[in-house]
Design a protein around this motif. Sequence first.
Motif, mmCIF file in Angstrom:
data_model
loop_
_atom_site.group_PDB
_atom_site.id
_atom_site.type_symbol
_atom_site.label_atom_id
_atom_site.label_comp_id
_atom_site.label_asym_id
_atom_site.label_seq_id
_atom_site.Cartn_x
_atom_site.Cartn_y
_atom_site.Cartn_z
ATOM 1 N N MET A 187 0.885 -1.330 -0.013
ATOM 2 C CA MET A 187 -0.015 0.142 -0.192
ATOM 3 C C MET A 187 0.737 1.358 0.114
ATOM 4 N N ASP A 188 2.071 1.274 0.599
ATOM 5 C CA ASP A 188 2.821 2.489 0.698
ATOM 6 C C ASP A 188 3.302 2.563 -0.708
ATOM 7 N N SER A 189 3.085 4.058 -1.254
ATOM 8 C CA SER A 189 3.294 4.252 -2.754
ATOM 9 C C SER A 189 4.756 4.206 -3.040
ATOM 10 N N ALA A 190 5.656 4.723 -2.002
ATOM 11 C CA ALA A 190 6.983 4.693 -2.386
ATOM 12 C C ALA A 190 7.745 2.991 -2.398
ATOM 13 N N LYS A 191 7.106 2.429 -1.600
ATOM 14 C CA LYS A 191 7.536 0.965 -1.314
ATOM 15 C C LYS A 191 7.079 0.350 -2.737
ATOM 16 N N HIS A 192 5.990 0.698 -2.991
ATOM 17 C CA HIS A 192 5.296 -0.079 -4.120
ATOM 18 C C HIS A 192 6.238 0.338 -5.509
ATOM 19 N N LYS A 193 6.683 1.578 -5.585
ATOM 20 C CA LYS A 193 7.660 1.854 -6.976
ATOM 21 C C LYS A 193 9.010 1.117 -6.727
ATOM 22 N N GLU A 194 9.429 1.146 -5.482
ATOM 23 C CA GLU A 194 10.832 0.498 -5.281
ATOM 24 C C GLU A 194 10.644 -0.886 -5.811
ATOM 25 N N TYR A 195 9.675 -1.635 -5.467
ATOM 26 C CA TYR A 195 9.497 -3.000 -5.881
ATOM 27 C C TYR A 195 8.818 -3.498 -7.152
ATOM 28 N N THR A 196 8.057 -2.548 -7.695
ATOM 29 C CA THR A 196 7.213 -2.549 -9.026
ATOM 30 C C THR A 196 7.609 -1.902 -10.075
ATOM 31 N N GLY A 197 8.401 -0.853 -9.833
ATOM 32 C CA GLY A 197 8.763 0.332 -10.649
ATOM 33 C C GLY A 197 7.724 1.657 -11.019
ATOM 34 N N VAL A 198 6.714 1.321 -10.201
ATOM 35 C CA VAL A 198 5.717 2.451 -10.582
ATOM 36 C C VAL A 198 5.049 2.733 -9.072
ATOM 37 N N HIS A 199 4.597 4.056 -9.055
ATOM 38 C CA HIS A 199 3.805 4.200 -7.790
ATOM 39 C C HIS A 199 2.364 3.764 -7.839
ATOM 40 N N ASN A 200 1.438 3.564 -6.840
ATOM 41 C CA ASN A 200 0.369 2.989 -6.751
ATOM 42 C C ASN A 200 -0.892 4.142 -6.763
ATOM 43 N N LYS A 201 -0.747 5.380 -6.906
ATOM 44 C CA LYS A 201 -1.690 6.213 -6.929
ATOM 45 C C LYS A 201 -2.801 5.976 -8.031
ATOM 46 N N LYS A 202 -2.337 5.657 -9.189
ATOM 47 C CA LYS A 202 -3.207 5.366 -10.428
ATOM 48 C C LYS A 202 -4.048 4.057 -10.203
ATOM 49 N N ILE A 203 -3.272 3.240 -9.724
ATOM 50 C CA ILE A 203 -4.005 1.696 -9.411
ATOM 51 C C ILE A 203 -5.099 1.863 -8.331
ATOM 52 N N ARG A 204 -4.703 2.821 -7.204
ATOM 53 C CA ARG A 204 -6.126 3.011 -6.396
ATOM 54 C C ARG A 204 -7.062 3.731 -6.941
ATOM 55 N N GLU A 205 -6.768 4.797 -7.724
ATOM 56 C CA GLU A 205 -7.651 5.484 -8.426
ATOM 57 C C GLU A 205 -8.415 4.711 -9.193
ATOM 58 N N ASN A 206 -8.077 3.859 -9.910
ATOM 59 C CA ASN A 206 -8.706 3.008 -11.005
ATOM 60 C C ASN A 206 -9.585 1.980 -10.181
ATOM 61 N N ILE A 207 -8.988 1.711 -8.993
ATOM 62 C CA ILE A 207 -9.879 0.411 -8.460
ATOM 63 C C ILE A 207 -11.062 0.991 -7.717
ATOM 64 N N ARG A 208 -10.812 2.389 -7.070
ATOM 65 C CA ARG A 208 -12.007 3.063 -6.752
ATOM 66 C C ARG A 208 -13.247 3.449 -7.718
ATOM 67 N N ALA A 209 -12.670 3.512 -8.957
ATOM 68 C CA ALA A 209 -13.675 3.952 -10.047
ATOM 69 C C ALA A 209 -14.265 2.434 -10.461
ATOM 70 N N LEU A 210 -13.552 1.605 -10.576
ATOM 71 C CA LEU A 210 -14.108 0.221 -10.849
ATOM 72 C C LEU A 210 -14.888 -0.093 -9.800
ATOM 73 N N ALA A 211 -14.748 -0.105 -8.488
ATOM 74 C CA ALA A 211 -15.485 -0.609 -7.628
ATOM 75 C C ALA A 211 -17.038 -0.076 -7.672
#
Length: 302
Positions: A187-211
């Motif tokens: 969930m931590d965006s900086a840690k998400h970028k460290e391990y996946t290469g991208v921040h997760n802000k867009k992912i969270r936004e997309n999930i909220r819209a999808l929900a």
Amino acid sequence: MSTGLIFDIKKYAINDGPGIRLTVFFKGCNLNCKWCHNPESISPKIQKMYNAKKCIGAASCVENCPHEALKMTPEGIVTDFDACNLCGKCAEVCPTKAFEMLGSQIPISELMKKIDNEAIFFDQSGGGVTFSGGEPLMHSEYLLEALKACGKRMYHRVVDTTAYGRLETVLEVAKHTELFLIDLKVMDSAKHKEYTGVHNKKIRENIRALAKTPCEIIFRMPLIEGVNTSEENIIETANFINSLEGNRKVINLLPYHNIAENKHVKLGTPKNNRVFEAPNLKTIEYIIELFAKRGISATVGG
């Protein structure tokens, strides 16, 4: 008619949605997770995999390579990738299938024939088609064409995704999908970028819209000790799920495994130097308890 780069089509899949399914794996991902167990899915280009254990030294590949890109050595066949154009001739002539080409452009008409051949299993088991990857949203035109074709046949449709992409694409895909399987990595965006290469802000936004759509959502979490197994991360994950509209109360826990190591050897790609581990049983049980206290059903696998 669009085409999509696909690296595998798996029949009789039982962990990619309800019932017996056919799972289509797209090649290319816009995340690069350090622990990815399918490293062959990350590159959006055709790749070649070589399994030295299968090689019997027949040298058919060396003799038939039109670009003289292969060389026989005591350790097996070595490819000069500056000369190799990935034509796949080596894979065609290898008697033991030591070479394997990863990725092919499959027209929708051909894909639908493969899907239609499995329809009897869908009907009997309540299954259907799952589009996975890689990241299927990277192939949005092809994905939508395939989803619509499946919809006309009344096949149950699942999209297994990171939810990282254009919101417009996510919502359009949602119109032609019954179920989303979505990873929540950390969930931590900086840690998400460290391990996946991208921040997760867009992912969270997309999930909220999808929900907010009628689509069913089942979350998945790859459990990696020291990365996302802390109490803080689990509680934050649960709070995020509980903040969504609709009944979004299911998460599948997927303990880490290191099957990617051998795949990196076959691909000739450098493996990640970090050593990852799966959490122990006690930690997994505690994570399930933390989710349960917040009204979320967490199960191992799925």
